[in-house]
Design a protein around this motif. Structure first.
Motif, mmCIF file in Angstrom:
data_model
loop_
_atom_site.group_PDB
_atom_site.id
_atom_site.type_symbol
_atom_site.label_atom_id
_atom_site.label_comp_id
_atom_site.label_asym_id
_atom_site.label_seq_id
_atom_site.Cartn_x
_atom_site.Cartn_y
_atom_site.Cartn_z
ATOM 1 N N TYR A 379 23.158 16.086 -6.730
ATOM 2 C CA TYR A 379 23.509 17.473 -6.369
ATOM 3 C C TYR A 379 24.833 17.538 -5.620
ATOM 4 O O TYR A 379 25.665 18.408 -5.860
ATOM 5 N N ASP A 454 17.120 24.158 -13.170
ATOM 6 C CA ASP A 454 16.667 24.338 -14.563
ATOM 7 C C ASP A 454 15.341 25.085 -14.611
ATOM 8 O O ASP A 454 15.100 25.888 -15.521
ATOM 9 N N SER A 455 14.483 24.873 -13.607
ATOM 10 C CA SER A 455 13.251 25.662 -13.565
ATOM 11 C C SER A 455 13.576 27.121 -13.258
ATOM 12 O O SER A 455 13.113 28.036 -13.954
ATOM 13 N N PHE A 479 21.852 23.374 -13.062
ATOM 14 C CA PHE A 479 21.659 21.983 -12.641
ATOM 15 C C PHE A 479 20.406 21.451 -13.333
ATOM 16 O O PHE A 479 19.278 21.749 -12.935
ATOM 17 N N ASN A 481 18.064 18.766 -13.925
ATOM 18 C CA ASN A 481 17.512 17.467 -13.499
ATOM 19 C C ASN A 481 16.159 17.221 -14.164
ATOM 20 O O ASN A 481 15.380 16.394 -13.723
ATOM 21 N N GLY A 483 13.433 19.047 -14.289
ATOM 22 C CA GLY A 483 12.170 19.385 -13.656
ATOM 23 C C GLY A 483 12.252 20.301 -12.466
ATOM 24 O O GLY A 483 13.322 20.664 -11.983
ATOM 25 N N ILE A 484 11.050 20.683 -12.054
ATOM 26 C CA ILE A 484 10.875 21.391 -10.791
ATOM 27 C C ILE A 484 10.987 20.310 -9.717
ATOM 28 O O ILE A 484 10.156 19.390 -9.690
ATOM 29 N N TYR A 485 12.024 20.347 -8.945
ATOM 30 C CA TYR A 485 12.341 19.374 -7.871
ATOM 31 C C TYR A 485 12.947 18.068 -8.372
ATOM 32 O O TYR A 485 13.885 17.557 -7.808
#
Ligand code: OXT
Ligand code: ADP
Ligand code: MG
Length: 571
Positions: A379, A454-455, A479, A481, A483-485
């Motif tokens: 990030y 992205d979520s 961003f 990545n 997934g969620i988190y």
């Protein structure tokens, strides 16, 4: 006007829909956000014909978020138009969010036949909307007669912006929309309320009490909240802070009220100032979860509070307030600033020195994080590239949502102008991104950069079509990545199902905007990201940059992982 059913062309008559539009116009409403269908399609058409801008969305929730952020930016209620039952309910989340955050908006919804709804006889999209809206709104009204339309609209406007701003629901039945009334009679009912957000002046005694307390402080701190940003008392607030030399921290949507690189900004010493300040002046900020309720290990237990708020009911909600100042921040800060001439208030040099010293280790830690150039990007690497571009575009609106994407961007992307950072706010809600971006672009005509997890983007991604249809100057930086988190990919199912937090890491979200004629980028390096962002802002064309982020660098829930309930069995 293109209508489904043209009624009698009697020139002396008008109908409910026309009177609603006339009343909105009389009140200076320029824009309606919504999704049309039975029974409000002709209402939208007529509004457009009458010069009100109609921004048609793909989902009412996004349209509602656009309306609410228009309210926050302009101090006039943003308008959401929805169809009955399901459309109404889709918009209700945005209305509730507006009420929670103190954004003024009005959800105007068509509704079905009262007599059938009340006897539960199964009308088309039948629902008791006015009563359902009540707990989520500051006020909830229904207009039943065409001669009451002007009053209903005026009441809704006043309710949305007077006192603490919030969401108002206005129910228009199909029968009302179709009802006819003599045109002259209807015209005679039209009015705009006088002083709909009548400024509330604080009592001189409360201002004096606050200044006295501040003058006794050895370690004063000011916390700027989004109420201060909303009030638009920018110059007075800046003058007060600079004259007193008191360190301040901005809550996230108050960033930019004073520039983040201001010498008195203590954001980089947040923990230190909260733990040590002895008098804290809350300026349009609530002591809610975002400030750990003013209690616990993050706070000096002996801190005394001054609170400036328009809503007197807010005081003492979490901690006793030693000096409450009830009033509009415009008037309250005028009085506070004027009062400085009779009170000796100047932050002590030692305190200022200690605060500045406390920033140093965090600044150093931040510099180390920002200098990471390993690929795939984390990030901080990506945000560092963005910050360098955005430094040259200080008037760009930043919309921001996600978990890590939110928390890291909030700390890295400096803001320089008031009300230019729009994010998930009091509820930490996902799905505000595209609505906020569209609302900000429509309201300001300026470029918007939406920094999205992205979520987060998945909640309202189809509004990319709205962005392209209206050719809005919005650059979405996604961003990805996976997934969620994060993209931990732990298979707890035992049969290959994705984990609860997994999303598709290799997805090309850039293709979504390409489908609608926008400009796509898929970037994997900071250099590519800088170039794409610069181009997106310069072109003013709808742009989506899919940024590949290391799937493992995100932490669970970003900075608020401590709020997850503890569990005994996670693998
Ligand atoms: O105090 P210390 O010394 O520790 O230092 C602090 C600062 O002084 C320092 N700092 C700096 N140092 C140097 N330089 C600079 N510039 C600087 N700035 C700060 O750094 C530390 C930390 O500073 P900070 O951040 O200010 O302080 P802290 O303690 O973190 O602040 C506390 C808070 C609470 C004020 C702050 O953290 C905050 O504002 N947080 C907001 C959190 C939030 O709202 N999160 C969103 C919700 S999370 C979750 O609910 C999600 N969901 C569920 C869901 C939701 N929300 N909504 C709906 C409709 N459905 C479901 C979902 C689905 S998030 C989410 C999606 C996530 O996935 P994404 O893909 O979208 O996103 P990724 O995570 O990226 O994958
Ligand atoms: P943040 O999340 O930034 O801390 P909050 O939404 O918690 O901000 O708090 C904002 C506060 O500002 C609310 O309590 C609200 O009543 C108050 N407020 C909003 N507008 C005004 C205004 N014009 N004058 C004074 N207070 C205001
Ligand atoms: Mg993510």
């Amino acid at each position: 006007m293109a209508t489904n059913q043209v009624l009698t062309p009697d020139p002396n008559l008008t109908d409910g829909m026309h009177v609603v539009v006339d009343a909105l116009k009389r009140n200076g409403i320029h824009t309606i956000y919504g999704v049309v269908g039975i029974p409000v399609t002709d209402l939208a058409r007529h509004a457009q014909e009458e010069g009100i801008r109609y921004i048609g969305f793909r989902h009412e929730q996004s349209a509602g978020y656009a309306a609410s952020i228009t309210g926050f930016l302009t101090k006039k209620p943003g308008i959401l138009l929805t169809v009955s039952a399901p459309g109404f309910l889709n918009g209700l989340t945005a209305l509730a969010n507006a009420t929670t955050n103190g954004f003024p908006m009005i959800q105007i919804s068509g509704s079905s036949d009262r007599s059938i709804i009340d006897l539960q006889q199964g009308d088309y999209e039948g629902l008791d909307q006015m009563n359902i809206a009540k707990p989520f709104a500051k006020a909830s009204y229904r207009i039943n007669r065409p001669e009451d339309i002007a009053t209903g609209v005026a009441r809704a406007i006043r309710a949305a912006i007077t006192g603490r701003p919030g969401g108002v629901y206005l129910d228009l039945t199909t029968a009302l929309l179709a009802s006819t009334i003599d045109k002259n009679v209807a015209d005679s009912t039209l009015f705009a309320p006088i002083d709909p957000a009548s400024p509330t002046i604080p009592s001189p005694a409360s201002v004096d009490r606050a200044l006295k307390l501040l003058s006794t402080a050895k370690k004063p701190l000011i916390i700027l909240g989004k109420g201060a940003a909303y009030a638009q008392a920018d110059d007075t607030i800046k003058a007060f802070i600079e004259k007193t030399g008191i360190p301040y921290i901005p809550m996230s949507m108050a960033k930019g009220l004073l520039p983040d690189d201001h010498v008195q900004c203590a954001a980089a010493a947040r923990g230190f100032v909260l733990e040590n300040a002895d008098v804290v002046m809350l300026l349009g900020a609530r002591l809610n979860w975002l400030l750990s309720h003013g209690k616990g290990k993050h706070w000096n237990p002996n801190a005394q509070f001054i609170q400036l708020d328009i809503d007197g009911m807010e005081f003492d909600s979490n901690k006793p307030i030693a000096a409450p100042v009830a009033g509009d921040i415009v008037a309250s800060m005028d009085a506070m600033l004027a009062g400085l001439s009779s009170h000796n208030i100047k932050a002590a040099d030692d305190w200022v020195k200690d605060v500045n010293a406390a920033k140093v280790p965090n600044d150093q830690k931040m510099q180390i994080k920002l200098s990471n150039t390993k690929l795939p990007m984390d990030y901080f690497c990506a945000l560092n590239a963005m910050e360098k571009v955005l430094e040259n575009h200080k008037d760009v609106y930043i919309v921001n949502e996600g978990a890590n994407t939110l928390d890291d961007a909030r700390n890295v992307i400096n803001m320089y102008q008031p009300r230019h950072r729009l994010d998930c706010g009091t509820w930490g809600v996902m799905g505000v991104g595209m609505g906020f971006a569209i609302g900000a672009a429509i309201t300001s005509g300026k470029s918007v950069v939406a920094i999205e997890g992205d979520s987060a983007f998945g909640f309202d991604g189809m509004e990319v079509e709205t962005i392209c249809r209206f050719k809005l100057p919005i650059t979405i930086v996604l961003f990805n990545n996976g997934g969620i988190y994060n993209d931990a990919h732990v298979d707890l199912s035992g049969h290959g199902d994705p984990s609860p937090t997994t999303l598709m890491a290799n997805a090309h979200y850039d293709k979504v905007i390409e489908a609608f004629g926008g400009v796509p980028y898929y970037v994997t390096t900071p250099e590519e990201l800088s170039k794409a962002l610069e181009a997106g802002i310069a072109s003013k064309k709808p742009t989506l940059i899919n940024v590949v982020i290391d799937g493992m660098c995100g932490t669970e829930s970003g900075h608020i992982g401590n709020l997850n309930p503890k569990t005994i069995s996670t693998k």
